[in-house]
Design a protein around this motif. Sequence first.
Motif, PDB file in Angstrom:
ATOM      1  N   THR A 170       7.967-121.081  26.416  1.00 47.04           N
ATOM      2  CA  THR A 170       8.091-119.645  26.186  1.00 47.04           C
ATOM      3  C   THR A 170       6.951-118.931  26.883  1.00 47.04           C
ATOM      4  N   LYS A 171       7.298-117.856  27.507  1.00 49.44           N
ATOM      5  CA  LYS A 171       6.321-117.049  28.219  1.00 49.44           C
ATOM      6  C   LYS A 171       5.563-116.199  27.199  1.00 49.44           C
ATOM      7  N   PRO A 172       4.222-116.116  27.321  1.00 51.33           N
ATOM      8  CA  PRO A 172       3.488-115.266  26.378  1.00 51.33           C
ATOM      9  C   PRO A 172       3.889-113.808  26.554  1.00 51.33           C
ATOM     10  N   PRO A 173       3.739-113.002  25.493  1.00 46.96           N
ATOM     11  CA  PRO A 173       4.086-111.584  25.625  1.00 46.96           C
ATOM     12  C   PRO A 173       3.222-110.915  26.686  1.00 46.96           C
ATOM     13  N   LYS A 174       3.793-109.924  27.345  1.00 51.74           N
ATOM     14  CA  LYS A 174       3.045-109.207  28.387  1.00 51.74           C
ATOM     15  C   LYS A 174       1.865-108.479  27.748  1.00 51.74           C
ATOM     16  N   SER A 175       0.717-108.658  28.354  1.00 49.01           N
ATOM     17  CA  SER A 175      -0.527-108.084  27.847  1.00 49.01           C
ATOM     18  C   SER A 175      -1.020-106.969  28.753  1.00 49.01           C
ATOM     19  N   ALA A 176      -1.921-106.151  28.208  1.00 44.93           N
ATOM     20  CA  ALA A 176      -2.686-105.172  28.981  1.00 44.93           C
ATOM     21  C   ALA A 176      -4.112-105.197  28.456  1.00 44.93           C
ATOM     22  N   LEU A 177      -5.071-105.113  29.363  1.00 45.30           N
ATOM     23  CA  LEU A 177      -6.479-105.027  28.997  1.00 45.30           C
ATOM     24  C   LEU A 177      -6.854-103.560  28.872  1.00 45.30           C
ATOM     25  N   LEU A 178      -7.311-103.175  27.681  1.00 46.94           N
ATOM     26  CA  LEU A 178      -7.800-101.817  27.472  1.00 46.94           C
ATOM     27  C   LEU A 178      -9.322-101.846  27.551  1.00 46.94           C
ATOM     28  N   ILE A 179      -9.879-101.131  28.503  1.00 46.38           N
ATOM     29  CA  ILE A 179     -11.326-100.980  28.634  1.00 46.38           C
ATOM     30  C   ILE A 179     -11.649 -99.583  28.120  1.00 46.38           C
ATOM     31  N   GLY A 227       6.439-102.690  29.448  1.00 44.03           N
ATOM     32  CA  GLY A 227       6.853-103.884  28.709  1.00 44.03           C
ATOM     33  C   GLY A 227       5.701-104.601  28.005  1.00 44.03           C
ATOM     34  N   VAL A 228       4.591-103.920  27.812  1.00 46.93           N
ATOM     35  CA  VAL A 228       3.420-104.530  27.176  1.00 46.93           C
ATOM     36  C   VAL A 228       3.667-104.681  25.678  1.00 46.93           C
ATOM     37  N   GLN A 229       3.359-105.875  25.175  1.00 45.38           N
ATOM     38  CA  GLN A 229       3.492-106.172  23.751  1.00 45.38           C
ATOM     39  C   GLN A 229       2.164-106.582  23.117  1.00 45.38           C
ATOM     40  N   ARG A 230       1.200-106.965  23.944  1.00 48.49           N
ATOM     41  CA  ARG A 230      -0.097-107.437  23.433  1.00 48.49           C
ATOM     42  C   ARG A 230      -1.215-106.645  24.099  1.00 48.49           C
ATOM     43  N   LEU A 231      -2.163-106.195  23.283  1.00 47.39           N
ATOM     44  CA  LEU A 231      -3.321-105.457  23.767  1.00 47.39           C
ATOM     45  C   LEU A 231      -4.550-106.346  23.702  1.00 47.39           C
ATOM     46  N   ILE A 232      -5.350-106.304  24.739  1.00 46.59           N
ATOM     47  CA  ILE A 232      -6.651-106.970  24.755  1.00 46.59           C
ATOM     48  C   ILE A 232      -7.681-105.854  24.688  1.00 46.59           C
ATOM     49  N   ILE A 233      -8.479-105.860  23.631  1.00 48.52           N
ATOM     50  CA  ILE A 233      -9.407-104.765  23.378  1.00 48.52           C
ATOM     51  C   ILE A 233     -10.811-105.128  23.855  1.00 48.52           C
ATOM     52  N   SER A 234     -11.408-104.204  24.632  1.00 48.91           N
ATOM     53  CA  SER A 234     -12.783-104.334  25.098  1.00 48.91           C
ATOM     54  C   SER A 234     -13.364-102.930  25.205  1.00 48.91           C
ATOM     55  N   GLY A 235     -14.691-102.839  25.296  1.00 51.17           N
ATOM     56  CA  GLY A 235     -15.288-101.537  25.537  1.00 51.17           C
ATOM     57  C   GLY A 235     -16.517-101.249  24.701  1.00 51.17           C
ATOM     58  N   ILE A 236     -16.837 -99.969  24.623  1.00 48.83           N
ATOM     59  CA  ILE A 236     -18.068 -99.534  23.960  1.00 48.83           C
ATOM     60  C   ILE A 236     -17.768 -98.869  22.633  1.00 48.83           C
ATOM     61  N   ARG A 237     -18.582 -99.256  21.727  1.00 49.50           N
ATOM     62  CA  ARG A 237     -18.653 -99.014  20.292  1.00 49.50           C
ATOM     63  C   ARG A 237     -17.601 -99.887  19.607  1.00 49.50           C
ATOM     64  N   THR A 238     -18.027-101.109  19.405  1.00 47.47           N
ATOM     65  CA  THR A 238     -17.219-102.145  18.770  1.00 47.47           C
ATOM     66  C   THR A 238     -16.543-101.619  17.513  1.00 47.47           C
ATOM     67  N   GLU A 239     -17.333-101.018  16.626  1.00 47.11           N
ATOM     68  CA  GLU A 239     -16.859-100.614  15.299  1.00 47.11           C
ATOM     69  C   GLU A 239     -16.201 -99.245  15.289  1.00 47.11           C
ATOM     70  N   GLN A 240     -16.245 -98.563  16.376  1.00 46.69           N
ATOM     71  CA  GLN A 240     -15.751 -97.197  16.395  1.00 46.69           C
ATOM     72  C   GLN A 240     -14.444 -97.141  17.192  1.00 46.69           C
ATOM     73  N   CYS A 241     -14.501 -96.830  18.452  1.00 49.86           N
ATOM     74  CA  CYS A 241     -13.272 -96.637  19.227  1.00 49.86           C
ATOM     75  C   CYS A 241     -12.521 -97.939  19.485  1.00 49.86           C
ATOM     76  N   CYS A 242     -13.236 -99.050  19.656  1.00 55.67           N
ATOM     77  CA  CYS A 242     -12.546-100.332  19.871  1.00 55.67           C
ATOM     78  C   CYS A 242     -11.816-100.766  18.597  1.00 55.67           C
ATOM     79  N   GLU A 243     -12.516-100.770  17.471  1.00 48.35           N
ATOM     80  CA  GLU A 243     -11.882-101.169  16.213  1.00 48.35           C
ATOM     81  C   GLU A 243     -10.747-100.227  15.839  1.00 48.35           C
ATOM     82  N   THR A 244     -10.955 -98.933  15.978  1.00 47.49           N
ATOM     83  CA  THR A 244      -9.922 -97.966  15.609  1.00 47.49           C
ATOM     84  C   THR A 244      -8.679 -98.131  16.477  1.00 47.49           C
TER      85      THR A 244
END
Length: 187
Positions: free
Chosen positions: A5-14, A107-124
Amino acid sequence: MTRLTKPPKSALLIIDVQPSFLHMPYWSSGHEAPFQQALLKLEAGCRAADVPVVHIFHIDDDAPFRADSGLIRAMDWLPGEPAARFDKHVHNAFTDTGLDNWLRSQGVQRLIISGIRTEQCCETTARVGSDMGYAVDFVSEATLTFPMTHKGSGQTFSAQDITTRTELVLADRFARILNMDTCLSSL
């Protein structure tokens, strides 16, 4: 015969990797080096796997975050053009940005979260994305935050304390907490 099975299509959010932060009182040079190295490795790995890279920037009325500040752009060390760019005015990357429509059109189903303010904008963004039906991978080593002092108790929490707390509240509820190598090998 085993069917792969192919993994769901992802996108990297910076998220919010913008020079605005260099003008904030809590910024100090040197602490961002491991974050920078991790994010560059994650970004390169995603590009190599044909995962779209999305830049999200924060705009508000604070001088370094104003639209006319000249600072609402990627930090100079972040290479390449993104597949898409979105500007936000709140803590999550979805409200009134068009990000959800763009992700679904790709067709993105999975988000990869990265960036600045771990607990703020990334977590939210991770929480809102999960609530909207996306699978979420939170790559803490590719996020950055800063020490904070609790106004009531005067207790100071280190950046690592805050990151650990974010991992605790997101894990198995809103996101998978992955190290970079595990994230990249799952693409």
